[in-house]
Design a protein around this motif. Structure first.
Motif, PDB file in Angstrom:
ATOM      1  N   GLU A 119      28.063  90.666 -58.917  1.00  0.00           N
ATOM      2  CA  GLU A 119      29.006  91.829 -58.516  1.00  0.00           C
ATOM      3  C   GLU A 119      29.295  91.678 -57.072  1.00  0.00           C
ATOM      4  OE1 GLU A 119      30.220  95.267 -60.656  1.00  0.00           O
ATOM      5  OE2 GLU A 119      27.966  94.988 -61.411  1.00  0.00           O
ATOM      6  N   ALA A 120      28.065  91.529 -56.021  1.00  0.00           N
ATOM      7  CA  ALA A 120      28.309  91.373 -54.877  1.00  0.00           C
ATOM      8  C   ALA A 120      29.060  90.146 -54.473  1.00  0.00           C
ATOM      9  CB  ALA A 120      26.910  91.371 -54.339  1.00  0.00           C
ATOM     10  N   SER A 121      29.013  89.128 -55.031  1.00  0.00           N
ATOM     11  CA  SER A 121      30.048  87.708 -54.825  1.00  0.00           C
ATOM     12  C   SER A 121      31.319  87.965 -55.063  1.00  0.00           C
ATOM     13  CB  SER A 121      29.293  86.698 -55.496  1.00  0.00           C
ATOM     14  OG  SER A 121      28.171  86.244 -55.067  1.00  0.00           O
ATOM     15  N   LYS A 122      31.531  88.574 -56.251  1.00  0.00           N
ATOM     16  CA  LYS A 122      32.914  89.183 -56.852  1.00  0.00           C
ATOM     17  C   LYS A 122      33.456  89.952 -55.597  1.00  0.00           C
ATOM     18  CE  LYS A 122      35.174  91.862 -60.497  1.00  0.00           C
ATOM     19  NZ  LYS A 122      35.285  93.054 -59.775  1.00  0.00           N
ATOM     20  N   ARG A 123      32.709  90.920 -55.301  1.00  0.00           N
ATOM     21  CA  ARG A 123      33.330  91.793 -54.205  1.00  0.00           C
ATOM     22  C   ARG A 123      33.715  91.288 -53.020  1.00  0.00           C
ATOM     23  NH1 ARG A 123      29.285  95.545 -56.278  1.00  0.00           N
ATOM     24  NH2 ARG A 123      28.056  95.024 -54.694  1.00  0.00           N
ATOM     25  N   ALA A 124      32.704  90.434 -52.520  1.00  0.00           N
ATOM     26  CA  ALA A 124      32.991  89.425 -51.321  1.00  0.00           C
ATOM     27  C   ALA A 124      34.210  88.518 -51.561  1.00  0.00           C
ATOM     28  CB  ALA A 124      31.777  88.490 -51.182  1.00  0.00           C
ATOM     29  N   ALA A 125      34.469  88.021 -52.437  1.00  0.00           N
ATOM     30  CA  ALA A 125      35.665  87.184 -52.715  1.00  0.00           C
ATOM     31  C   ALA A 125      36.838  88.011 -52.903  1.00  0.00           C
ATOM     32  CB  ALA A 125      35.806  86.457 -54.012  1.00  0.00           C
ATOM     33  N   GLU A 126      36.779  89.112 -53.240  1.00  0.00           N
ATOM     34  CA  GLU A 126      37.793  90.122 -53.251  1.00  0.00           C
ATOM     35  C   GLU A 126      38.383  90.827 -51.800  1.00  0.00           C
ATOM     36  OE1 GLU A 126      37.523  92.115 -58.043  1.00  0.00           O
ATOM     37  OE2 GLU A 126      36.700  93.260 -56.192  1.00  0.00           O
ATOM     38  N   ALA A 127      37.438  90.864 -51.226  1.00  0.00           N
ATOM     39  CA  ALA A 127      37.400  91.431 -49.989  1.00  0.00           C
ATOM     40  C   ALA A 127      38.324  90.401 -48.905  1.00  0.00           C
ATOM     41  CB  ALA A 127      36.079  91.688 -49.163  1.00  0.00           C
ATOM     42  N   LYS A 128      38.017  88.952 -49.182  1.00  0.00           N
ATOM     43  CA  LYS A 128      38.351  87.898 -48.422  1.00  0.00           C
ATOM     44  C   LYS A 128      40.004  87.657 -48.603  1.00  0.00           C
ATOM     45  CE  LYS A 128      34.376  85.502 -46.755  1.00  0.00           C
ATOM     46  NZ  LYS A 128      33.976  83.904 -46.300  1.00  0.00           N
ATOM     47  N   VAL A 129      40.224  87.758 -49.882  1.00  0.00           N
ATOM     48  CA  VAL A 129      41.592  87.603 -50.117  1.00  0.00           C
ATOM     49  C   VAL A 129      42.611  88.724 -50.205  1.00  0.00           C
ATOM     50  CG1 VAL A 129      40.941  85.799 -51.894  1.00  0.00           C
ATOM     51  CG2 VAL A 129      41.379  88.152 -52.715  1.00  0.00           C
ATOM     52  N   ALA A 130      41.965  90.232 -49.850  1.00  0.00           N
ATOM     53  CA  ALA A 130      42.670  91.167 -49.650  1.00  0.00           C
ATOM     54  C   ALA A 130      43.877  91.274 -48.509  1.00  0.00           C
ATOM     55  CB  ALA A 130      41.619  92.320 -49.423  1.00  0.00           C
ATOM     56  N   GLY A 131      44.953  91.559 -48.728  1.00  0.00           N
ATOM     57  CA  GLY A 131      45.937  91.309 -47.810  1.00  0.00           C
ATOM     58  C   GLY A 131      46.441  90.051 -47.691  1.00  0.00           C
ATOM     59  N   HIS A 132      46.113  89.127 -48.248  1.00  0.00           N
ATOM     60  CA  HIS A 132      46.733  87.724 -48.274  1.00  0.00           C
ATOM     61  C   HIS A 132      47.861  87.663 -49.278  1.00  0.00           C
ATOM     62  CE1 HIS A 132      43.965  85.583 -45.275  1.00  0.00           C
ATOM     63  NE2 HIS A 132      43.140  86.628 -45.725  1.00  0.00           N
ATOM     64  N   ASP A 133      49.077  87.081 -48.911  1.00  0.00           N
ATOM     65  CA  ASP A 133      49.961  86.585 -49.966  1.00  0.00           C
ATOM     66  C   ASP A 133      49.731  85.435 -50.603  1.00  0.00           C
ATOM     67  OD1 ASP A 133      52.412  86.228 -51.247  1.00  0.00           O
ATOM     68  OD2 ASP A 133      53.454  85.869 -49.288  1.00  0.00           O
ATOM     69  N   LEU A 134      49.235  85.630 -51.912  1.00  0.00           N
ATOM     70  CA  LEU A 134      48.786  84.431 -52.747  1.00  0.00           C
ATOM     71  C   LEU A 134      49.920  83.784 -53.303  1.00  0.00           C
ATOM     72  CD1 LEU A 134      45.853  86.058 -54.175  1.00  0.00           C
ATOM     73  CD2 LEU A 134      45.921  84.886 -51.822  1.00  0.00           C
ATOM     74  N   GLY A 135      51.105  84.195 -53.354  1.00  0.00           N
ATOM     75  CA  GLY A 135      52.269  83.644 -53.928  1.00  0.00           C
ATOM     76  C   GLY A 135      52.313  84.342 -55.389  1.00  0.00           C
ATOM     77  N   ARG A 136      53.399  84.340 -55.781  1.00  0.00           N
ATOM     78  CA  ARG A 136      53.619  84.752 -57.362  1.00  0.00           C
ATOM     79  C   ARG A 136      54.057  83.869 -58.407  1.00  0.00           C
ATOM     80  NH1 ARG A 136      57.189  90.179 -55.485  1.00  0.00           N
ATOM     81  NH2 ARG A 136      55.818  90.936 -53.791  1.00  0.00           N
TER      82      ARG A 136
END
Length: 310
Positions: A206-223
Protein backbone atom coordinates in the motif's frame (compact mmCIF):
# COMPACT_ATOMS: atom_id res chain seq x y z
CA UNK A 1 46.01 8.78 -44.96
CA UNK A 2 43.06 10.02 -47.03
CA UNK A 3 41.14 6.81 -46.34
CA UNK A 4 41.72 7.20 -42.60
CA UNK A 5 40.50 10.79 -42.73
CA UNK A 6 37.35 9.77 -44.61
CA UNK A 7 36.66 7.01 -42.08
CA UNK A 8 37.22 9.44 -39.18
CA UNK A 9 34.85 12.02 -40.67
CA UNK A 10 32.22 9.33 -41.28
CA UNK A 11 32.53 8.07 -37.72
CA UNK A 12 32.21 11.59 -36.28
CA UNK A 13 29.20 12.26 -38.47
CA UNK A 14 27.53 9.05 -37.31
CA UNK A 15 28.26 9.92 -33.68
CA UNK A 16 26.84 13.41 -34.11
CA UNK A 17 23.71 12.08 -35.79
CA UNK A 18 23.12 9.52 -33.06
CA UNK A 19 23.68 12.04 -30.27
CA UNK A 20 22.06 15.08 -31.80
CA UNK A 21 19.22 16.51 -29.72
CA UNK A 22 17.10 18.62 -32.11
CA UNK A 23 14.26 18.65 -29.60
CA UNK A 24 12.78 21.58 -27.69
CA UNK A 25 11.44 21.18 -24.16
CA UNK A 26 7.73 20.98 -23.60
CA UNK A 27 4.61 19.82 -25.36
CA UNK A 28 3.88 19.58 -29.05
CA UNK A 29 1.43 18.05 -31.47
CA UNK A 30 1.46 16.67 -34.99
CA UNK A 31 -1.19 15.28 -37.31
CA UNK A 32 -1.02 11.76 -38.73
CA UNK A 33 -1.72 10.99 -42.37
CA UNK A 34 -5.23 9.87 -41.42
CA UNK A 35 -5.98 13.12 -39.64
CA UNK A 36 -5.46 12.31 -35.95
CA UNK A 37 -3.79 14.98 -33.79
CA UNK A 38 -1.28 13.36 -31.45
CA UNK A 39 0.22 14.97 -28.36
CA UNK A 40 3.75 14.55 -27.01
CA UNK A 41 5.94 16.01 -24.28
CA UNK A 42 9.74 16.27 -24.30
CA UNK A 43 12.01 16.38 -21.25
CA UNK A 44 15.46 15.25 -20.13
CA UNK A 45 19.03 15.32 -21.40
CA UNK A 46 20.97 12.96 -23.62
CA UNK A 47 20.18 11.14 -26.84
CA UNK A 48 16.53 10.86 -27.92
CA UNK A 49 14.26 8.11 -26.65
CA UNK A 50 10.55 7.58 -27.23
CA UNK A 51 8.24 6.25 -24.53
CA UNK A 52 5.55 3.78 -25.57
CA UNK A 53 2.89 3.69 -22.86
CA UNK A 54 0.66 0.83 -21.84
CA UNK A 55 -2.94 0.61 -20.77
CA UNK A 56 -4.06 0.09 -23.40
CA UNK A 57 -4.84 3.78 -23.67
CA UNK A 58 -3.36 5.06 -20.40
CA UNK A 59 -1.45 7.99 -21.90
CA UNK A 60 2.14 8.89 -20.97
CA UNK A 61 1.66 11.64 -18.39
CA UNK A 62 1.24 9.28 -15.44
CA UNK A 63 4.45 7.40 -16.20
CA UNK A 64 6.28 10.67 -16.79
CA UNK A 65 5.19 11.95 -13.38
CA UNK A 66 6.00 8.72 -11.57
CA UNK A 67 9.13 7.46 -13.33
CA UNK A 68 10.34 10.15 -15.72
CA UNK A 69 13.24 11.14 -13.47
CA UNK A 70 14.59 7.58 -13.70
CA UNK A 71 15.21 8.09 -17.43
CA UNK A 72 15.68 11.80 -18.00
CA UNK A 73 19.27 12.10 -16.81
CA UNK A 74 20.32 9.64 -19.52
CA UNK A 75 17.80 10.30 -22.31
CA UNK A 76 15.95 13.10 -24.04
CA UNK A 77 12.54 11.52 -23.50
CA UNK A 78 9.69 11.93 -25.96
CA UNK A 79 6.45 10.97 -24.20
CA UNK A 80 3.79 10.23 -26.80
CA UNK A 81 0.10 9.91 -26.04
CA UNK A 82 -1.10 7.27 -28.50
CA UNK A 83 -4.24 7.92 -30.54
CA UNK A 84 -7.32 7.78 -28.36
CA UNK A 85 -5.20 8.19 -25.22
CA UNK A 86 -4.41 10.94 -22.74
CA UNK A 87 -4.22 14.32 -24.48
CA UNK A 88 -4.29 12.94 -28.02
CA UNK A 89 -7.38 12.92 -30.23
CA UNK A 90 -9.45 9.87 -31.06
CA UNK A 91 -9.27 8.10 -34.39
CA UNK A 92 -12.25 9.24 -36.41
CA UNK A 93 -12.03 6.08 -38.50
CA UNK A 94 -11.80 3.90 -35.38
CA UNK A 95 -8.37 2.56 -36.34
CA UNK A 96 -6.53 1.55 -33.17
CA UNK A 97 -4.79 -1.43 -34.72
CA UNK A 98 -1.28 -2.47 -33.77
CA UNK A 99 -0.12 -1.68 -37.29
CA UNK A 100 -1.53 1.85 -37.04
CA UNK A 101 0.20 2.46 -33.70
CA UNK A 102 3.50 1.41 -35.26
CA UNK A 103 2.90 3.81 -38.16
CA UNK A 104 2.17 6.63 -35.68
CA UNK A 105 5.50 6.03 -33.92
CA UNK A 106 7.37 6.25 -37.19
CA UNK A 107 5.44 9.39 -38.15
CA UNK A 108 6.48 10.99 -34.86
CA UNK A 109 10.13 10.14 -35.51
CA UNK A 110 9.97 11.77 -38.93
CA UNK A 111 8.13 14.78 -37.51
CA UNK A 112 10.89 15.34 -34.95
CA UNK A 113 13.62 14.66 -37.54
CA UNK A 114 15.31 12.03 -35.37
CA UNK A 115 17.55 9.61 -37.23
CA UNK A 116 17.57 6.86 -34.60
CA UNK A 117 16.24 6.63 -31.07
CA UNK A 118 16.02 4.35 -28.09
CA UNK A 119 12.57 2.82 -27.66
CA UNK A 120 11.34 2.65 -24.06
CA UNK A 121 8.19 0.60 -23.45
CA UNK A 122 6.04 -0.27 -20.48
CA UNK A 123 3.43 -3.01 -20.08
CA UNK A 124 1.00 -3.20 -23.07
CA UNK A 125 3.32 -0.81 -24.91
CA UNK A 126 5.70 -3.72 -25.38
CA UNK A 127 3.52 -5.05 -28.20
CA UNK A 128 3.82 -1.76 -30.08
CA UNK A 129 7.53 -1.30 -29.36
CA UNK A 130 8.45 -4.83 -30.41
CA UNK A 131 6.44 -4.54 -33.61
CA UNK A 132 8.11 -1.19 -34.36
CA UNK A 133 11.61 -2.61 -33.81
CA UNK A 134 10.91 -5.48 -36.20
CA UNK A 135 9.43 -3.21 -38.89
CA UNK A 136 11.93 -0.34 -38.55
CA UNK A 137 15.17 -1.89 -37.23
CA UNK A 138 17.30 0.83 -38.83
CA UNK A 139 15.60 3.46 -36.64
CA UNK A 140 16.20 1.77 -33.27
CA UNK A 141 19.44 2.26 -31.33
CA UNK A 142 18.38 0.24 -28.30
CA UNK A 143 15.32 -0.84 -26.36
CA UNK A 144 14.32 -0.64 -22.70
CA UNK A 145 11.42 -3.00 -22.06
CA UNK A 146 9.94 -2.47 -18.60
CA UNK A 147 7.39 -5.02 -17.38
CA UNK A 148 6.29 -5.51 -20.96
CA UNK A 149 3.93 -8.10 -22.34
CA UNK A 150 4.61 -9.57 -25.75
CA UNK A 151 2.01 -12.33 -25.44
CA UNK A 152 -1.33 -10.73 -24.54
CA UNK A 153 -3.06 -14.06 -24.01
CA UNK A 154 -0.44 -15.13 -21.47
CA UNK A 155 -0.77 -11.80 -19.65
CA UNK A 156 -4.55 -12.06 -19.46
CA UNK A 157 -4.38 -15.63 -18.14
CA UNK A 158 -1.87 -14.63 -15.44
CA UNK A 159 -3.91 -11.59 -14.39
CA UNK A 160 -7.07 -13.69 -14.27
CA UNK A 161 -5.54 -16.50 -12.22
CA UNK A 162 -3.88 -14.29 -9.63
CA UNK A 163 -6.71 -11.75 -9.63
CA UNK A 164 -9.25 -14.45 -8.88
CA UNK A 165 -7.12 -15.55 -5.92
CA UNK A 166 -7.19 -12.00 -4.50
CA UNK A 167 -10.97 -12.03 -4.20
CA UNK A 168 -12.12 -13.29 -0.76
CA UNK A 169 -13.32 -16.87 -1.04
CA UNK A 170 -16.86 -16.02 0.03
CA UNK A 171 -17.20 -13.54 -2.84
CA UNK A 172 -15.13 -15.42 -5.41
CA UNK A 173 -17.16 -16.24 -8.52
CA UNK A 174 -17.48 -19.76 -9.80
CA UNK A 175 -17.51 -19.86 -13.58
CA UNK A 176 -19.04 -22.45 -15.83
CA UNK A 177 -16.50 -23.76 -18.35
CA UNK A 178 -18.86 -22.70 -21.12
CA UNK A 179 -18.37 -19.02 -20.25
CA UNK A 180 -15.86 -17.51 -22.71
CA UNK A 181 -12.52 -16.64 -21.13
CA UNK A 182 -12.66 -12.92 -22.03
CA UNK A 183 -15.96 -12.64 -20.14
CA UNK A 184 -14.45 -14.34 -17.09
CA UNK A 185 -11.34 -12.17 -17.33
CA UNK A 186 -13.21 -8.85 -17.43
CA UNK A 187 -15.60 -10.02 -14.68
CA UNK A 188 -12.69 -10.69 -12.33
CA UNK A 189 -10.94 -7.42 -13.15
CA UNK A 190 -14.21 -5.53 -12.64
CA UNK A 191 -14.73 -7.17 -9.25
CA UNK A 192 -11.20 -6.32 -8.15
CA UNK A 193 -11.79 -2.71 -9.15
CA UNK A 194 -15.08 -2.48 -7.24
CA UNK A 195 -13.58 -4.13 -4.16
CA UNK A 196 -10.54 -1.85 -4.16
CA UNK A 197 -8.18 -4.78 -4.66
CA UNK A 198 -6.86 -4.21 -8.18
CA UNK A 199 -3.83 -2.32 -6.89
CA UNK A 200 -2.46 -5.60 -5.54
CA UNK A 201 -1.69 -6.72 -9.08
CA UNK A 202 0.25 -3.49 -9.60
CA UNK A 203 2.18 -2.73 -6.40
CA UNK A 204 4.02 -4.72 -3.74
CA UNK A 205 2.52 -2.68 -0.88
CA UNK A 206 0.00 0.00 0.00
CA UNK A 207 2.96 2.31 0.62
CA UNK A 208 3.99 1.94 -3.03
CA UNK A 209 0.42 2.60 -4.12
CA UNK A 210 0.28 5.79 -2.04
CA UNK A 211 3.67 6.89 -3.38
CA UNK A 212 2.42 6.56 -6.95
CA UNK A 213 -0.78 8.44 -6.17
CA UNK A 214 1.20 11.26 -4.55
CA UNK A 215 3.43 11.62 -7.60
CA UNK A 216 0.57 11.94 -10.06
CA UNK A 217 -1.51 14.23 -7.83
CA UNK A 218 -2.03 17.59 -9.51
CA UNK A 219 -0.86 16.41 -12.93
CA UNK A 220 -3.12 16.67 -15.95
CA UNK A 221 -3.16 13.11 -17.24
CA UNK A 222 -5.50 13.80 -20.12
CA UNK A 223 -9.04 12.53 -20.35
CA UNK A 224 -9.17 10.52 -23.55
CA UNK A 225 -9.60 6.79 -22.95
CA UNK A 226 -11.08 5.95 -26.34
CA UNK A 227 -8.35 3.49 -27.26
CA UNK A 228 -8.72 1.65 -23.98
CA UNK A 229 -12.44 1.19 -24.44
CA UNK A 230 -12.43 0.40 -28.16
CA UNK A 231 -9.27 -1.54 -28.91
CA UNK A 232 -10.95 -4.82 -27.97
CA UNK A 233 -14.50 -3.89 -28.94
CA UNK A 234 -14.02 -5.46 -32.34
CA UNK A 235 -11.54 -8.10 -33.42
CA UNK A 236 -8.22 -7.26 -31.67
CA UNK A 237 -6.22 -8.48 -34.64
CA UNK A 238 -2.45 -8.48 -34.23
CA UNK A 239 -2.55 -7.55 -30.56
CA UNK A 240 -3.23 -11.21 -29.81
CA UNK A 241 -0.25 -12.48 -31.79
CA UNK A 242 2.51 -13.99 -29.66
CA UNK A 243 5.43 -11.68 -30.43
CA UNK A 244 7.95 -13.39 -28.17
CA UNK A 245 9.53 -15.46 -30.98
CA UNK A 246 10.25 -12.23 -32.88
CA UNK A 247 12.58 -11.06 -30.09
CA UNK A 248 15.30 -13.14 -31.75
CA UNK A 249 15.18 -10.73 -34.72
CA UNK A 250 16.07 -7.61 -32.71
CA UNK A 251 19.84 -7.29 -32.70
CA UNK A 252 20.25 -3.94 -30.90
CA UNK A 253 21.02 -3.87 -27.16
CA UNK A 254 17.90 -4.52 -25.08
CA UNK A 255 17.37 -3.94 -21.36
CA UNK A 256 14.54 -6.01 -19.93
CA UNK A 257 13.32 -4.97 -16.48
CA UNK A 258 10.69 -7.03 -14.71
CA UNK A 259 9.24 -7.36 -11.23
CA UNK A 260 9.85 -10.61 -9.41
CA UNK A 261 6.13 -10.89 -8.58
CA UNK A 262 4.62 -9.30 -11.66
CA UNK A 263 1.51 -11.42 -12.05
CA UNK A 264 -0.13 -8.81 -14.29
CA UNK A 265 2.23 -9.96 -17.05
CA UNK A 266 3.38 -13.38 -15.89
CA UNK A 267 6.83 -14.92 -16.53
CA UNK A 268 7.07 -13.82 -20.14
CA UNK A 269 10.61 -12.48 -19.91
CA UNK A 270 11.89 -16.02 -19.36
CA UNK A 271 11.06 -16.71 -23.02
CA UNK A 272 12.61 -13.53 -24.48
CA UNK A 273 15.42 -14.29 -26.93
CA UNK A 274 16.96 -10.90 -27.69
CA UNK A 275 20.53 -11.65 -28.86
CA UNK A 276 21.99 -8.72 -26.89
CA UNK A 277 19.83 -8.69 -23.78
CA UNK A 278 20.42 -7.51 -20.24
CA UNK A 279 17.70 -8.72 -17.89
CA UNK A 280 17.21 -7.13 -14.48
CA UNK A 281 14.58 -8.56 -12.13
CA UNK A 282 13.69 -6.19 -9.30
CA UNK A 283 11.65 -6.54 -6.12
CA UNK A 284 8.04 -5.64 -6.74
CA UNK A 285 5.13 -6.33 -9.02
CA UNK A 286 4.02 -4.52 -12.17
CA UNK A 287 5.56 -1.18 -11.15
CA UNK A 288 9.10 -1.81 -9.83
CA UNK A 289 9.96 1.81 -10.67
CA UNK A 290 7.80 2.57 -7.62
CA UNK A 291 8.57 -0.52 -5.55
CA UNK A 292 12.37 -0.25 -6.12
CA UNK A 293 13.09 3.14 -7.75
CA UNK A 294 16.80 3.39 -6.91
CA UNK A 295 17.58 -0.02 -8.35
CA UNK A 296 15.46 0.80 -11.41
CA UNK A 297 17.34 4.07 -12.00
CA UNK A 298 20.69 2.30 -11.57
CA UNK A 299 19.72 -0.36 -14.13
CA UNK A 300 18.74 2.26 -16.72
CA UNK A 301 21.86 4.34 -16.11
CA UNK A 302 24.23 1.35 -16.27
CA UNK A 303 22.64 0.18 -19.52
CA UNK A 304 22.86 3.64 -21.11
CA UNK A 305 26.49 3.99 -20.04
CA UNK A 306 27.53 0.47 -21.13
CA UNK A 307 26.13 0.93 -24.64
CA UNK A 308 27.05 4.62 -24.95
CA UNK A 309 23.47 5.68 -25.45
CA UNK A 310 23.65 9.00 -23.59
Amino acid sequence: MLRRLVLLVSALAAFATAHAVPLADGVGTFTTDDGVVLHYDIAGTGAPAVFVHGGPGSGSAGFQAVAGDLFERDFRMVYLDQRGSGHSASAGNGDYSLERQVADLEALRRHLKIERWTVVAYSFGGLIAQSYAVKHPERVRAMIMGNVLLDLGMSMQSSYTHGLALIPEAARPSFDDAIPFPQRYFTVLGMLQKMGLSWQLQYASEASKRAAEAKVAGHDLGRNRDMGTKVFSGHPGSYFNDLIPSTAQVTVPVLVIDGQDDHAVGPQAERFAYPTMTRVTLPGRHNPFIDAPDAYRDAVHAFAKRHRLR
